[in-house]
Design an enzyme around this catalytic site. Structure first.
Site, PDB file in Angstrom:
ATOM      1  N   HIS B  39       0.817  -1.211   0.000  1.00 26.65           N
ATOM      2  CA  HIS B  39       0.000   0.000   0.000  1.00 26.65           C
ATOM      3  C   HIS B  39       0.860   1.274   0.000  1.00 26.65           C
ATOM      4  O   HIS B  39       0.533   2.248  -0.672  1.00 26.65           O
ATOM      5  CB  HIS B  39      -0.916  -0.027   1.221  1.00 26.65           C
ATOM      6  CG  HIS B  39      -1.980   1.015   1.199  1.00 26.65           C
ATOM      7  ND1 HIS B  39      -3.228   0.786   0.656  1.00 26.65           N
ATOM      8  CD2 HIS B  39      -2.003   2.280   1.651  1.00 26.65           C
ATOM      9  CE1 HIS B  39      -3.962   1.872   0.776  1.00 26.65           C
ATOM     10  NE2 HIS B  39      -3.257   2.801   1.379  1.00 26.65           N
ATOM     11  N   HIS B  85     -10.502   3.010  -0.915  1.00 26.56           N
ATOM     12  CA  HIS B  85     -10.629   2.621   0.497  1.00 26.56           C
ATOM     13  C   HIS B  85     -11.440   1.332   0.571  1.00 26.56           C
ATOM     14  O   HIS B  85     -12.446   1.245   1.271  1.00 26.56           O
ATOM     15  CB  HIS B  85     -11.261   3.743   1.326  1.00 26.56           C
ATOM     16  CG  HIS B  85     -10.502   4.040   2.577  1.00 26.56           C
ATOM     17  ND1 HIS B  85     -11.091   4.411   3.752  1.00 26.56           N
ATOM     18  CD2 HIS B  85      -9.174   3.989   2.843  1.00 26.56           C
ATOM     19  CE1 HIS B  85     -10.159   4.592   4.677  1.00 26.56           C
ATOM     20  NE2 HIS B  85      -9.000   4.341   4.144  1.00 26.56           N
TER      21      HIS B  85
END
Lengths: 227, 731, 86
Positions: B39, B85
């Site tokens: 990430h 998200h």
């Protein structure tokens, strides 16, 4: 000489700037006052703008109702009949403060609603003869808690005192019973003395390209100026 | 500590040890784990992302910062980026989506830009839980965006089986700033003080990004999840205003928002980008809970926080501007020479590394070759599939085609009073103050079109954004990409990722629009089932006179409906029509040069629309849905007569979803001129029918009448949600 | 079968941020109510349950709390029987 209008900004207010622009569009001179101010600087017109305040935590408008400037506003209304316009969150704040009767409850859908609606003037507010019954405005709503509620006993008084100012209107079915949020008697706005409030946003309907320019007419009538 | 516990592979741990020259302590391992996670590090994607074209005449800032920036005119610049998200939204849909919106808004603010618009791109499964997840996600997006006061002006939602346990929540945020107001993380200088602003730090989401979002999901994760971050749009609003006010004073040297991996990533990135070292005193970090460890403070993902460094000249003014918004910036450290990253807690040095080891030290995965895959054989089998009138109504009510009003009416699309066109249109238009140019926004993320051929899907995503901008004659200035895939360690996912990037690259080059930044979300995979590769592309464009949009509705009778840039042989590959029959084949590869010529023709025409009264880009549901949407968006009292007569090609013609086709409605008297122009541009056209007086839509295929529907029936089929929850109109 | 009245308090887990409580507490403090150092907002659910015993009613409420009324990611709950006199 431009008319000066106070626009109150609470922490987290988010339609204050749009309201300032709208007032400028109709030739007024908006002055932003902050929540902690203890007086209105002698201004005779005050807008409590829409959107949110303090995140609308606890209940919409509940925390702003306790801000210091609301003490000053209440006093100025009682003593000097200062002209107040509550838009959306401003309406909620005025009810939470007890300046206007009733309360704004969660929409029956349980959801936020943002869309254009028609509203119609029910009775002429004593302080604003320019608003006449049957007059219609196309204005957007944008709220989660817009269902007007009032105790059954007070509802009668509200009607008898001609405090019911605006109702939602359904032009397709020409219905008097239509309400986008479940308001009692489809009430969209009320007025008492020098205070008026409504859930729809006139400041968002200032140009044809916004979908309607009826907000110009509405705000001009409130400000008692010819536009 | 075992480095595997923080998500590092054995070889990565070995690299870290070599860099440090000793065994890192637990906190240092935690920092490596977070910063070297997929990430934060983009280790599997960075080399492939380098293939994308990032230069362009309008580009002010390309990839690498918090957001890309393009020039709208000499005065105004536009910062924009899409961010995902996904994992948090599956764990807790409302808060996951809300914090996603908050996070991308802070990214834009950290570029010194005021957020002016949001768009959301959502994907859900087709199981029972999809509705609950969607409801929560929409509540979260709206709850945050509405309260902070940024309008959600458009978006998209699609459904597919792979998204059951991996819903996607991608959000595009767009902001504007005055030209030359270039802040970011690069300006910190030796001797300056580092401040933390906003919410007090709690034990929220520790290792959320590095472990949750950087691994596949499995059932046992239910109990491993950290304290969920809660979005606080009220504090977010104060933080946004305070940060922008501070930047306005000219006193901010550097700014970085706290997102994934919290203080660890924001501070180390700020150090590396500014080319300095940092010494942080963690005792000074305001904490929400007692007895937080250094590890927790560094890796907390508490929302609504910003890291700021002030310059000597105007720093005091910046701090005063922050106080005026009722917030206090807390000094937590100082900028030092060199590149050392030193943390102290309770009087002890608890970590001492080079910041660059954390930010740039992670070993990157090599990229494959830049060769597009061979287009899959599609064959003709599905073209012989037959359709009836009720199939067409079913297509209108298909979850991928139907009206999105139940979703977008829960978003405030009008706040800031710049919205000319909002979510009821395929492209959003903003009329900003202080510039004669309108800002045009579009988003597209066709998972279904990438399911079989990721290369085709990547091309289509870019093509649809450019096509939608072209329906207003807007010139595209830049693109942002949100790439959502499964586990990149699997060869098929890695290959799909590379093909998708190649497709985006080809389209961006051919359509002459740069990619200025974005987001990669891997590991959208639960119990071995991955999502369809899903490229979400957002685009910004400009055109003058935004308050006079080109209509997308059928405004009168006697208008000819013409299909511009019609494929010679239309295919049903990847279409909703085909899926109705349980088939999902490869989506066609968009003819990019023909699209470029069509867009050029529309841009030229938009200066003086002549007889072209309405335009729509063909996408999901093909020509059929484009006609229906154009009809329903138009005036009552107008009917439509469609007539397709191409024998075996008629049905594919009606339902082909190949991007690059445009539906235009042309005054009967101008048809000849328009057709001549199109021929001159080398574009294929097909006559589809015309608008007539009346209230019905009539469809004839190969001479037979398939249906003759009144407006209410078509409208009800497209608004198929109306019966679902007792209607939307309440009284 | 008799009817039992139960009350469930759903509160945010102590470690979860409560933005509404935080903002309310701040205004409470600003308006001069001394001593309120923390304020957290939850939900109260009243249930009227037909069951064979108070224990059975409680068991049902517990299940309802776990599956439905509280969000296990963010919240926890307590449930108790209310006597008619209350």
């Amino acid at each position: 000489m431009k008319t000066k209008v106070a626009v109150i900004r609470f922490p987290g207010s988010n339609c204050d700037h749009d309201t300032v622009l709208a007032l400028e569009r109709i030739g007024a001179e908006p002055v932003t006052l902050l929540h902690h101010a203890d007086n209105l600087r002698g201004l005779r017109y005050v807008v409590l703008p829409g959107g949110f305040s303090y995140g609308d935590y606890l209940r919409a408008g509940a925390l702003a109702a306790h801000a210091p400037i609301m003490d000053a506003l209440q006093e100025a209304v009682e003593r000097d009949q200062v002209r107040v316009l509550g838009i959306c969150n401003g309406f909620q704040i005025l009810c939470e403060r007890g300046i206007l009767p009733g309360a704004l409850h969660a929409n029956v859908s349980g959801e936020f609603r943002c869309r254009m609606e028609w509203i119609e003037v029910v009775s002429t507010p004593a302080a604003w003869p320019g608003f006449t019954p049957g007059m219609r405005f196309r204005l957007p709503i944008a709220h989660a808690d817009g269902a007007y509620r009032i105790a059954e006993g007070e509802r009668k008084t509200l009607w008898e005192s001609h405090s019911v100012f605006l109702r939602y209107h359904d032009p397709v079915n020409d219905s008097q019973e239509y309400s986008p949020n479940g308001s009692v008697d489809a009430i969209a706005g009320i007025s008492q003395g020098s205070v008026m409030a409504l859930m729809p946003h006139p400041e968002r309907a200032m140009e044809q390209w916004m979908g309607s320019d009826d907000g110009r007419r509405f705000l001009s009538l409130w400000l008692e100026v010819n536009r | 500590m075992n480095p595997q516990a923080v998500g590092l592979s054995a070889s990565e741990a070995q690299v870290a040890r070599q860099l440090v020259g000793r065994e890192p302590n637990d906190l240092e391992w935690g920092l490596f784990g977070a910063l070297w996670s997929e990430h934060c590090s983009y280790k599997s994607s960075r080399r492939v992302l380098a293939w994308l074209p990032k230069a362009g005449a309008a580009v002010v800032a390309g990839p690498g910062g918090n957001a890309g920036v393009v020039r709208l005119d000499d005065e105004v610049e536009v910062a924009f980026k899409v961010e995902s998200h996904n994992h948090p939204s599956y764990v807790e849909p409302v808060q996951g989506a809300a914090t996603g919106v908050g996070g991308i808004i802070r990214d834009i603010v950290a570029m010194g830009a005021r957020p002016v618009a949001l768009m959301d791109s959502l994907r859900f499964g087709d199981d029972d839980r999809a509705h609950r997840l969607l409801n929560g996600v929409v509540a979260g997006v709206g709850g945050y965006g509405n309260a902070i006061g940024v309008p959600t002006v458009g978006g998209e939602v699609y459904y597919g089986p792979g998204y059951d346990k991996n819903p996607l929540v991608n959000v595009l945020c767009v902001g504007t700033r005055q030209s030359g107001r270039d802040v970011g993380a690069r300006g910190a200088r030796v001797g300056q003080t580092v401040y933390l602003l906003g919410q007090a730090t709690g034990r929220d989401g520790i290792h959320g990004a590095s472990l949750l979002a950087s691994r596949d999901f499995s059932a046992e994760d239910q109990d491993m999840r950290p304290t969920v971050q809660v979005g606080d749009p009220y504090t977010g609003k104060l933080l946004m205003e305070a940060t922008l006010a501070a930047i306005e004073t000219g006193g901010v040297a550097a700014v970085q928002d706290l997102g994934a991996a919290g203080l660890a990533s924001s501070s180390s990135e700020l150090a590396v980008q500014s080319g300095v070292g940092l010494e942080l005193d963690l005792d000074q970090v305001p904490c929400r809970e007692l007895h937080m460890s250094a590890y927790e403070i560094m890796l907390s993902e508490t929302q609504e926080r910003m890291l700021l460094v002030f310059n000597a000249e105007r720093g005091k003014e910046a701090l005063a501007a922050i106080s005026a918004w009722g917030l206090t910036a807390q000094p937590i450290g100082r900028v030092v020479a060199g590149g050392r990253y030193v943390l102290r807690y309770e009087g002890i040095e608890v970590a001492n590394l080079e910041a660059s080891w954390l930010v740039d030290g992670c070993p990157l995965v090599a990229a494959g070759s830049m060769v597009p895959s061979v287009a899959p054989e599609v064959g003709q089998a599905a073209e012989s599939v037959s359709f009836e009138g009720r199939d067409l109504l079913a297509i209108l009510g298909d979850p991928d085609c139907r009206d999105r009003q139940p979703i977008y009416q829960r978003y405030d699309s009008m706040i800031q009073t710049a919205t000319v066109w909002g979510p009821e249109h395929d492209v959003a238009i903003l009329a900003l103050k202080g510039t004669r140019y309108g800002l045009y926004l579009a988003i597209s993320g066709p998972g279904r079109w990438a399911a079989v051929d990721a290369y085709a899907g990547g091309r289509a995503a870019v093509a649809l954004v450019v096509a939608r901008l072209a329906t207003q004659g807007a010139v595209p200035l830049g693109l942002t990409d949100g790439l959502n895939l499964g586990n990149p360690d699997k060869p098929e996912v890695k290959a799909a990722f590379e093909q998708m990037i190649l497709g985006i690259r080809e389209a961006a080059l051919a359509l002459d629009v740069p990619v200025t930044g974005g987001n990669v979300s891997f590991h959208n995979e639960t119990d071995g089932q991955a999502i369809w590769p899903t490229p979400v592309i957002g685009g910004v464009g400009r055109r003058e006179r935004p308050t006079a949009p080109w209509s997308d509705g059928l405004s009168g009778e006697n208008l000819r409906l013409i299909l511009v840039n019609a494929p010679l042989v239309p295919t049903l590959g990847g279409s909703v029509g085909e899926r109705l029959h349980g088939i999902l084949r490869a989506y066609p590869r968009v003819r990019l040069q023909d699209l470029a010529r069509s867009a050029a023709w529309l841009r030229q025409l938009s200066q003086n629309a002549g007889g072209v009264r309405a335009v729509r880009a063909v996408a999901d549901g093909g020509v059929w849905l484009a006609v229906v949407k154009m009809w329903l968006a138009g005036s009552a009292g107008v009917g439509v007569r469609l007539d397709l007569d191409e024998s075996a090609l008629s049905w594919p013609r009606l339902l082909c979803e190949e991007v690059g086709q445009f539906l235009v409605a042309v005054d009967e008297s101008d048809v000849r001129i328009v057709l001549d122009q199109l021929a001159l541009h080398g574009l294929q056209t097909r006559n589809l029918g015309q608008s007539v007086a009346g209230t019905h839509l009539t469809l004839r295929v190969n001479g037979d009448e398939v249906g003759c529907w009144p407006r209410q029936e078509i409208s009800a089929a497209w608004r198929s949600w109306e019966g679902e929850r007792g209607g939307q109109r309440t009284s | 079968m008799s009817q039992y009245r139960l009350r469930m308090a759903v509160t945010l887990k102590p470690e979860v941020l409560d933005p509404a409580g935080q903002a309310t507490q701040k205004v409470v403090a600003e308006r001069g109510y001394p001593g309120v150092v923390s304020l957290r907002i939850g939900k109260l659910v009243d249930l009227w349950v037909d069951a064979s015993s108070a224990e059975a009613a409680m068991a049902l409420a517990q299940t309802l709390g776990q599956d439905f009324l509280a969000n296990p990611v963010l919240e926890r709950f307590e449930v108790w029987v209310i006597n008619d006199e209350d």
